[in-house]
Design an enzyme around this catalytic site. Structure first.
Site, mmCIF file in Angstrom:
data_model
loop_
_atom_site.group_PDB
_atom_site.id
_atom_site.type_symbol
_atom_site.label_atom_id
_atom_site.label_comp_id
_atom_site.label_asym_id
_atom_site.label_seq_id
_atom_site.Cartn_x
_atom_site.Cartn_y
_atom_site.Cartn_z
ATOM 1 N N HIS B 249 0.630 -1.618 0.194
ATOM 2 C CA HIS B 249 0.230 0.292 -0.074
ATOM 3 C C HIS B 249 1.027 1.250 0.257
ATOM 4 O O HIS B 249 1.646 1.667 1.049
ATOM 5 C CB HIS B 249 -0.552 0.431 0.788
ATOM 6 N N ARG B 269 -6.939 10.274 0.063
ATOM 7 C CA ARG B 269 -6.835 10.433 -1.110
ATOM 8 C C ARG B 269 -7.806 11.016 -2.144
ATOM 9 O O ARG B 269 -8.510 11.689 -2.587
ATOM 10 C CB ARG B 269 -5.946 10.300 -1.932
#
Ligand SMILES: Cc1cc2nc3c(=O)[nH]c(=O)nc-3n(C[C@H](O)[C@H](O)[C@H](O)COP(=O)(O)OP(=O)(O)OC[C@H]3O[C@@H](n4cnc5c(N)ncnc54)[C@H](O)[C@@H]3O)c2cc1C
Ligand code: SF4
Ligand code: SF4
Ligand code: FES
Lengths: 253, 632
Positions: B249, B269
């Site tokens: 990740h 995000r």
């Protein structure tokens, strides 16, 4: 940066035990759980402790640190001075299994006694419509990570084993409130809150709220409103009458 | 003869995360007596940590969404190596599985018109993730847990016993699967609390044990992720596929050291957060790969417009699939443009008001405040890649979740194929629900079809017990080994040598290290007794981690290309001739062997959902001959 800290950790099982002293390295940014893990890896390989996420999300690592109920993974070492002795003991309200691990089955028993979500029978999956403002109240309670620190703290059961039968504790009274406030739940949970889960034992001291790592306002937002609803039902003659009528008519049909 | 507690069930589900609980609900609803076994307390499985959301094309926020679009995104994200049938079932069934959760009592965040709200996430064309703030996994697991309780209440009403049809065995670890001939006959394990042995006699076992991240040093995964299910399946004679594909990740915490690896949700995000290097530059614009050029904005203005007007703008490259973002961060740090603690900056504070950050990302706010002393409403976070998810897993039949061994089923992270070489965020929680249910159905059908129940042999039980207690009385002739030391050596080696960027000679070194560790295993010695003894537990888990690490390293060495969660520095590009090849792992008990196996070609109507221009980037000419775009 690094220093040696003094730890006293409770070691033992349900029959006997003692506080044992350890001197152990601490590095910058560490939390109490890191130190417990370092003890396991270096000095006490069989030290029993529960943990999973190490990020305050799973509610596994509850214990009492210098007497305060806390999550070990969210208690930073920087909150103590370097010469302070840090005492770690298991939650007091539940029987010890070993070291820092307690038998929390009381909570699972209580969870099972709360009547489940009861949606309207004719509402199909995909047809649920709820406004954000209406779900927010129950959503706050669903932030609960079931660390059981509130259960551990509440004086009704902390030193009163005899009350455990009749009292579900703040976590599960809050679960009742959560369902009661769910916009689509059809069950009336007010009698059960009082009679089966022991809402009346709570004298709103707010100790549960103070220890909740999720900062849920258990007392103000769940327990007090629930008490008000129960009171409304018990003493409001209109509600009382409506109830009677409803019960009678439903019996006939 | 070994002293064991014996239980008889129709189905034993190993794992109480999303996949296991959904499987158990299905099996119980089909009338079977079902046991759920898990290493932690009920409700604490890894699923609880999922943050961002569950992907399902309900189309509540953008009505252009549908299962075909979700299917395409999933295949693209996995670089067309996915088992397309799994990806199809997943995309088709995810909405029903999410709506079903509402009937169990889940409370997702809402849209203005009262439906389930959906958020943007990397690789998903439309806002698709149903969520509850950034604690979606907690909602999912609690909801399923409460559904199990409600089924138990029904059983109690009927029989007076909550546990008549479904029982949870918590803090209980399964160490071996037992067979009768070639079929599953049961599972053997121990109670973590007492160390006592327990035997489940059952014709069907569903593996739902999650992932393998604890074989790596920097990981978002908890102690439970020791690859038990992967190893149990292998040792029982089943096969694993895609083990070379590991998702790093892009955004794990990098500081302080003790929390290194802990996840920072992609939701940051998705909701507007952007990545910057030490010059303050939004570097992701420099890393848009050729295959994604027409989907991602190449300038900040367009990227920022996309949040409010997604129909007329391309999306921000901050939301490229995870493998791309993780590699980009890696390159920036290598080039000396990293943050003080070796990551990059993730900035949300300059992008929206503090109040909104606290509302949308409460647990991230809390996490950084408590663990790093960083107020994300006022300053940027420091983030870097962390081992997060294993795409590889048990090779299963897509429709029934059946593994190669009769009676064995697998669902969730432990199963392989669905995500191909790279998983999109949010596609795991939906995977758990879709294939958890299917595994429950598959197991129920299998049990119903049996003429006679298999039997467990006492000699197998004795052997399993003997193996479990070996660390108390080491058989090796070398110096005694501490399981914690062996574990950290394995983690360091996998992290450094089979991590995010790989090279043939480094992988070979890792394999040598694995051989060395294997030779030290017989010397593992643990102190104390069997009651709640974490040293002993780790010693047992270590067998599994070693076996699984060998699969990862061997498959990684063979695949000479870079694709999704497998990046080879010495073979940096994607190679179409590798696309339809799966690497299949099996074991003879001591060593792992890996063989190539061709992937079944995609069904024509699904194939035609893609433009020929896109497929040309992934497929060989030969494979494309049947596409109508080619014929035209
Ligand atoms: C921090 C984080 C955030 C994430 N966010 C998202 C997200 O937003 N969206 C998304 O889709 N995915 C997300 N993921 C991925 C997703 O959470 C996992 O892939 C998923 O939860 C795995 O579920 P599972 O049911 O397969 O296994 P788990 O939930 O991990 O459960 C595994 C179970 O198996 C049990 N078990 C294991 N071994 C044994 C054994 N030997 N004996 C008995 N029991 C055993 C464990 O005790 C546990 O109960 C995230 C992952 C992490 C780590
Ligand atoms: S407020 Fe009620 S439930 Fe909470 S600690 Fe006090 S008495 Fe217990
Ligand atoms: S209400 Fe708070 S303190 Fe109580 S169990 Fe839940 S998270 Fe823990
Ligand atoms: S380890 Fe999960 S809350 Fe502490």
């Amino acid at each position: 940066m690094g220093y040696k800290a003094q730890f006293r950790v409770w070691r033992g099982d349900d029959e006997s035990g003692e506080l044992r002293d350890y001197v152990i390295e601490v590095n910058e940014g560490e939390v109490v759980l890191d130190i417990i893990h370092r003890l396991q890896a270096t000095q006490a390989p069989d030290l029993a402790v529960r943990w999973n996420c190490k990020a305050g999300k799973c509610g596994s690592c509850s214990a009492e640190i210098n007497g305060k109920p806390r999550l070990m993974c969210m208690t930073r070492m920087s909150t103590f001075t370097e010469d302070e002795v840090i005492t770690v003991t298991p939650m007091r309200t539940f029987p010890v299994v070993r070291d820092l691990v307690t038998d929390v089955s009381f909570n699972y028993t209580k969870a099972r006694e709360v009547q489940s979500f009861t949606p309207p029978p004719d509402l199909k999956p995909g047809e649920y419509r709820m406004q954000q403002v209406d779900v927010e109240r129950s959503q706050e309670f669903r932030k609960c990570i079931e660390c059981f620190l509130c259960q551990n703290t509440c004086h009704v059961i902390r030193d009163h084993e005899e009350n455990k039968e009749a009292f579900s504790g703040p976590r599960f009274l809050m679960r009742v409130a959560e369902l009661e406030m769910h916009p689509l739940d059809t069950a009336d949970r007010r009698d059960a809150a009082q009679d089966e889960h022991g809402l009346g034992y709570c004298n709103i001291t707010k100790c549960c709220t103070e220890v909740c790592p999720e900062h849920i306002k258990i007392t103000d937002n769940a327990l007090i409103p629930m008490k008000e609803r129960v009171a409304g039902r018990r003493y409001d003659p209109v509600v009382w009458l409506g109830n009677k009528l409803f019960r009678r008519s439903s019996k006939k049909s | 003869m070994t002293q064991v507690e014996r239980h008889t069930y129709d189905v034993v589900v190993i794992g109480a995360g999303g996949a296991g609980l959904r499987a158990a609900i299905e099996a119980r609803q089909r009338g079977l007596r079902t046991a759920v076994v898990c290493k932690s307390l009920f409700g604490k499985a890894h699923t609880v940590m999922a943050e961002g959301g569950v992907a399902a094309s309900m189309g509540n926020v953008n009505s252009n969404d549908n299962w075909q679009v979700h299917f395409r995104d999933t295949m693209r994200g996995g670089k067309f190596l996915n088992n397309w049938r799994m990806a199809e079932l997943h995309a088709r069934e995810a909405p029903d599985r999410v709506w079903e959760l509402e009937t169990y009592g889940a409370l997702f965040d809402r849209t203005k018109d009262g439906r389930i709200s959906q958020r943007n996430f990397g690789g998903h064309e439309y806002p698709r993730l149903a969520h509850v703030g950034d604690r979606t996994g907690l909602e999912l697991i609690r909801t399923l847990q409460q559904k199990i309780v409600s089924l138990q209440q029904e059983d109690h009403k009927e029989t007076g016993d909550y546990e008549a049809k479904i029982k949870v065995f918590q803090e209980c670890t399964v160490t071996d699967l037992l067979k009768d001939g070639d079929r599953i006959a049961g599972a053997f394990g121990y109670w973590r609390e007492s160390g006592r042995f327990i035997l489940f006699e059952a014709p069907a076992v569903v593996l739902a044990t999650g992932g393998i991240g604890k074989s790596f040093k920097v990981t978002s995964n908890s102690w439970e992720y020791t690859g038990d299910g992967h190893a149990l399946a292998l040792r029982a004679g089943a096969t694993l596929i895609n083990m070379e594909f590991i998702q790093f990740h892009p955004t794990g915490m990098v500081w302080p050291p003790s929390v290194k690896g802990i996840l920072v949700t992609e939701g940051v995000r998705g909701d507007g957060g952007v990545l910057r290097n030490s010059d303050g530059k939004r570097f992701m614009f420099d890393y848009i790969p050729e295959v994604f050029k027409d989907k991602y904005a190449d300038n900040e203005e367009e990227a920022d417009r996309w949040y409010t007007d997604p129909d007329n703008n391309r999306r921000t490259p901050d939301l490229l699939p995870r493998d791309e973002v993780a590699r980009a961060i890696n390159s920036e740090v290598k080039a000396g443009r990293g943050s003080p603690h070796g990551g990059v900056f993730l900035d949300i504070s300059s992008r929206m008001p503090a109040e909104e950050i606290r509302r949308r990302l409460p647990s991230m706010h809390h996490q950084f405040k408590e663990l790093a002393d960083v107020d994300i409403t006022a300053e940027p976070m420091e983030v870097g890649p962390t081992c997060h998810y294993v795409m590889g897993g048990v090779e299963v039949d897509p429709d029934t979740a059946a593994a190669k061994v009769p009676g064995l089923f697998a669902a969730g992270e432990v199963a392989g194929g669905m995500h191909g070489s790279n998983r999109l965020g949010g596609n795991s929680l939906s995977d758990l629900l879709v294939f958890g249910r299917r595994a429950g159905m598959g197991a129920a059908d299998y049990v119903d079809s049996l003429a006679e129940r298999p039997a467990v042999a006492q000699s197998d039980v004795d052997a399993a017990a003997e193996k479990a207690v070996r660390p108390f009385d080491p058989q090796g002739d070398g110096v005694e080994e501490n399981p914690y030391t062996l574990h950290s050596e394995l983690q360091q080696s996998m992290n450094d040598l089979v991590g995010i960027i790989r090279k043939a000679d480094e992988i070979r070194q890792a394999l040598e290290k694995i051989e060395e560790i294997k030779s030290r295993v017989p010397n593992i010695a643990v102190e104390g007794h069997r009651q709640f003894n974490p040293g002993w537990h780790l010693a047992i888990d270590l067998y599994n981690m070693i076996l699984v690490s060998e699969c990862v390293a061997k498959a990684a060495l063979l695949r000479e290309e870079s694709r999704g969660g497998h990046t080879r520095d010495d073979h940096p590009s994607m190679n179409a001739t590798w696309r339809n090849k799966l690497l299949v792992c099996s074991t003879d008990g001591t060593d792992v062997s890996v063989v190539e196996q061709p992937q079944i070609p995609m069904r024509q109507e699904l194939f035609e959902l893609f433009e020929i221009g896109e497929l040309e980037k992934y497929y060989t000419d030969e494979e494309l001959a049947a596409h109508p775009g080619r014929n035209a």
